[in-house]
Scaffold this motif. Structure first.
Motif, PDB file in Angstrom:
ATOM      1  N   LYS A 276       0.840  -1.201   0.000  1.00 13.34           N
ATOM      2  CA  LYS A 276       0.000   0.000   0.000  1.00 13.34           C
ATOM      3  C   LYS A 276       0.879   1.257   0.000  1.00 13.34           C
ATOM      4  CE  LYS A 276      -3.444   2.871   0.697  1.00 13.34           C
ATOM      5  NZ  LYS A 276      -4.388   3.227  -0.392  1.00 13.34           N
ATOM      6  N   PHE A 277       1.912   1.244   0.838  1.00 14.00           N
ATOM      7  CA  PHE A 277       2.864   2.361   0.893  1.00 14.00           C
ATOM      8  C   PHE A 277       3.528   2.560  -0.470  1.00 14.00           C
ATOM      9  CE2 PHE A 277       7.123   4.032   1.537  1.00 14.00           C
ATOM     10  CZ  PHE A 277       6.922   5.107   2.398  1.00 14.00           C
TER      11      PHE A 277
ATOM     12  N   VAL B 135       3.550   5.798  -3.239  1.00 11.18           N
ATOM     13  CA  VAL B 135       4.760   6.394  -3.828  1.00 11.18           C
ATOM     14  C   VAL B 135       4.684   6.328  -5.351  1.00 11.18           C
ATOM     15  CG1 VAL B 135       7.269   6.188  -4.045  1.00 11.18           C
ATOM     16  CG2 VAL B 135       6.182   5.844  -1.811  1.00 11.18           C
ATOM     17  N   ARG B 136       4.178   5.221  -5.861  1.00 11.82           N
ATOM     18  CA  ARG B 136       4.090   5.015  -7.317  1.00 11.82           C
ATOM     19  C   ARG B 136       3.303   6.144  -7.993  1.00 11.82           C
ATOM     20  NH1 ARG B 136       4.498   0.087  -9.822  1.00 11.82           N
ATOM     21  NH2 ARG B 136       3.926  -0.989  -7.883  1.00 11.82           N
ATOM     22  N   VAL B 137       2.198   6.568  -7.353  1.00  8.69           N
ATOM     23  CA  VAL B 137       1.337   7.597  -7.966  1.00  8.69           C
ATOM     24  C   VAL B 137       1.713   9.011  -7.511  1.00  8.69           C
ATOM     25  CG1 VAL B 137      -0.580   6.005  -8.269  1.00  8.69           C
ATOM     26  CG2 VAL B 137      -0.425   7.335  -6.150  1.00  8.69           C
ATOM     27  N   GLY B 138       2.788   9.125  -6.733  1.00 10.50           N
ATOM     28  CA  GLY B 138       3.276  10.443  -6.331  1.00 10.50           C
ATOM     29  C   GLY B 138       2.599  11.042  -5.119  1.00 10.50           C
TER      30      GLY B 138
ATOM     31  N   GLU C  89       0.703  11.459   1.662  1.00  6.65           N
ATOM     32  CA  GLU C  89      -0.177  10.377   2.126  1.00  6.65           C
ATOM     33  C   GLU C  89       0.646   9.140   2.479  1.00  6.65           C
ATOM     34  OE1 GLU C  89      -4.201   7.957   0.696  1.00  6.65           O
ATOM     35  OE2 GLU C  89      -3.405   9.612  -0.526  1.00  6.65           O
ATOM     36  N   ALA C  90       1.715   8.889   1.692  1.00  2.25           N
ATOM     37  CA  ALA C  90       2.587   7.740   1.967  1.00  2.25           C
ATOM     38  C   ALA C  90       3.262   7.900   3.329  1.00  2.25           C
ATOM     39  CB  ALA C  90       3.632   7.592   0.868  1.00  2.25           C
TER      40      ALA C  90
ATOM     41  N   LEU D 144      11.171   7.397  -0.617  1.00  4.04           N
ATOM     42  CA  LEU D 144      10.822   8.814  -0.491  1.00  4.04           C
ATOM     43  C   LEU D 144      12.004   9.737  -0.757  1.00  4.04           C
ATOM     44  CD1 LEU D 144       8.725   8.516   2.797  1.00  4.04           C
ATOM     45  CD2 LEU D 144       7.820   8.777   0.471  1.00  4.04           C
ATOM     46  N   ALA D 145      13.198   9.184  -0.696  1.00  2.08           N
ATOM     47  CA  ALA D 145      14.401  10.017  -0.808  1.00  2.08           C
ATOM     48  C   ALA D 145      14.808  10.300  -2.244  1.00  2.08           C
ATOM     49  CB  ALA D 145      15.556   9.348  -0.066  1.00  2.08           C
TER      50      ALA D 145
END
Length: 466
Positions: free
Chosen positions: A335-336, A340-343, A347-348, A376-377
């Motif tokens: 889910k996390f 991240v995949r959709v930017g 929310e992540a 995220l980095a």
């Protein structure tokens, strides 16, 4: 302890261990696949001036050419030199070449392979544990002074090569890019590429791969792999057996729509294909909850993790009852990853603080938690060292976990391991084990068996033929 309590404990252990097994599979996604570098060996790079008949030949400063510097009087006046290292064995083929710069007075040049203790004043092939292709008569010598007719003679300006085909266990020799002939490799132990000169002014240059070969080695290797593939394809398999293997795979992983299409196509063949139980395919374990498994697989593959969790809580609450289980961990990670995949990075972060934080400090989950957070980095996470998490294969690992967990809840389960691997995968695991054992019996000679490489080479061969 009551029987029911014992069974519940066993079930909990099974589920925990099963989830952790798939967690290990997820970790494998971060490890690069097998490459030629996996089994890198030292290869010959130059001539060994410390072990040669130095009184009869002169080796150049770069240790890549040798010249006969004497006048031969008898058979023990040979100028012989080995390579600095033995031929590597953990590959399909080893090969090297010589260029005859000057055939000298008699053209008594030879190329071949010898063992470490070879007498360094004799031609390759004149002594036991040696093999040599000789230029003056075109004969092949194998362990004795008397040669056998083998190929053409060679002289100045010719390029001659010697190789070991580990797949067929043969020596082969070439002249000017064309294979002259092959002979069984009946020598054991490390084998050193060896050259010899034996008459005045003879001079050869050696190519251990630092320059392009006259011989097309890549094409030769491709042809050898094709021969192996053709041998495999000659093995006949009854249609109902092959269909049974494919069908069981689709059943095991819950590909219901594909299964229906496959069954329809099987019945429309002439004659129709019927799969009998006596062929060893017991479908009772893997037909369980087919529709629900198919639904959940599609949800996970589409990245709809929330919907998948809702369905699991509705249909199989025991699977997600322990919110710190490996299965729940993989679902929350996915889910996390989807956020991240959709930017949706904010929310992540929020989701990670709520759901992934539960797993912080738990050693078994630490690596993947760190990899997820590391997404995220990066501005372009797909191109990063943790980009494997964004691959479709990561979704498949999670979908496979859910699928296996559901199969494990089958109260009528006969085979306790059936939910981990399909029949097809068990066959492939057996194939891998047999291939490794066969290689071990050959002294670990030849390239290691990597299933993905075999499948990819078959795919390329078929594309090339179409």
């Amino acid at each position: 302890m009551s029987t029911s309590t014992t069974n519940n404990t066993a079930d909990t252990t099974t589920h925990r261990d099963l989830g952790l097994w798939f967690l290990d599979q997820s970790r494998l996604g971060s490890v690069p696949g097998p490459t030629a570098m996996d089994e890198d060996e030292d290869s010959p790079t130059e001539l060994n001036t410390l072990n040669s008949s130095g009184g009869f030949l002169v080796v150049s400063p770069d240790k890549l050419s040798a010249r006969y510097a004497n006048v031969n009087l008898h058979g023990h006046d040979v100028g012989v030199v080995q390579a600095n290292k033995p031929a590597p064995v953990k590959r399909l083929v080893y090969y090297f070449e010589i260029y005859v710069k000057d055939a000298g007075a008699k053209g008594q040049i030879s190329i071949g392979f010898t063992t470490e203790n070879f007498k360094m004043r004799r031609q390759p092939g004149w002594e036991v544990n040696s093999c040599g292709y000789h230029g003056d008569d075109g004969f092949l010598y194998r362990g004795q002074g008397k040669g056998e007719a083998f190929g053409p003679t060679y002289t100045s300006d010719d390029r001659v090569g010697g190789g070991i085909n580990y797949a067929s266990q043969e020596f082969f020799f070439t002249k000017n890019g064309t294979v002259v002939g092959t002979v069984p490799k009946d020598m054991k132990g490390p084998l050193y590429p060896t050259i010899a000169v034996h008459s005045q002014n003879e001079e050869v240059q050696v190519n251990f791969g630092q320059q392009p070969f006259a011989f097309d080695l890549k094409e030769f290797e491709a042809q050898e792999r094709m021969k192996q593939q053709m041998m495999i394809e000659k093995i006949s398999l009854p249609t109902n057996v092959s269909h049974g293997i494919v069908r069981s795979y689709l059943l095991h992983y819950g590909y219901e729509d594909t299964l229906n299409s496959f069954d329809m196509a099987s019945k429309s063949t002439v004659p129709p294909v019927y799969i009998a139980q006596e062929n060893g395919f017991d479908e009772q374990d893997i037909v369980y909850a087919l529709n629900q498994r198919n639904t959940l697989r599609q949800l996970v593959r589409n990245g709809e993790i929330d919907s998948a969790l809702v369905k699991l809580r509705e249909w199989y609450p025991q699977i997600v009852q322990d919110d710190k289980s490996a299965t729940c961990f993989l679902l929350h990670c996915q889910k996390f990853i989807e956020l991240v995949r959709v930017g949706s990075l904010e929310e992540a972060v929020k989701y990670g603080r709520i759901e992934l934080a539960k797993f912080f400090g738990l050693p078994v989950f630490e690596e993947i938690v760190q990899d997820c957070v590391a997404l995220l980095a990066y501005v372009r996470p797909r191109e990063s060292s943790v980009g494997y998490l964004l691959e479709e294969s990561q979704r498949e690992v999670v979908a496979d976990t859910v699928n296996a967990m559901i199969l494990s809840t089958n109260p009528n389960l006969k085979d306790s391991n059936s939910f981990l691997h399909s029949y097809l995968e068990r066959l492939l695991r057996q194939l891998t084990a047999c291939s490794l054992e066969r290689r071990s019996l050959s002294g670990d000679q030849g390239e290691a068996f990597h299933l993905h490489r075999v499948l990819n080479s078959c795919k390329k061969a078929r594309l090339g033929a179409s």
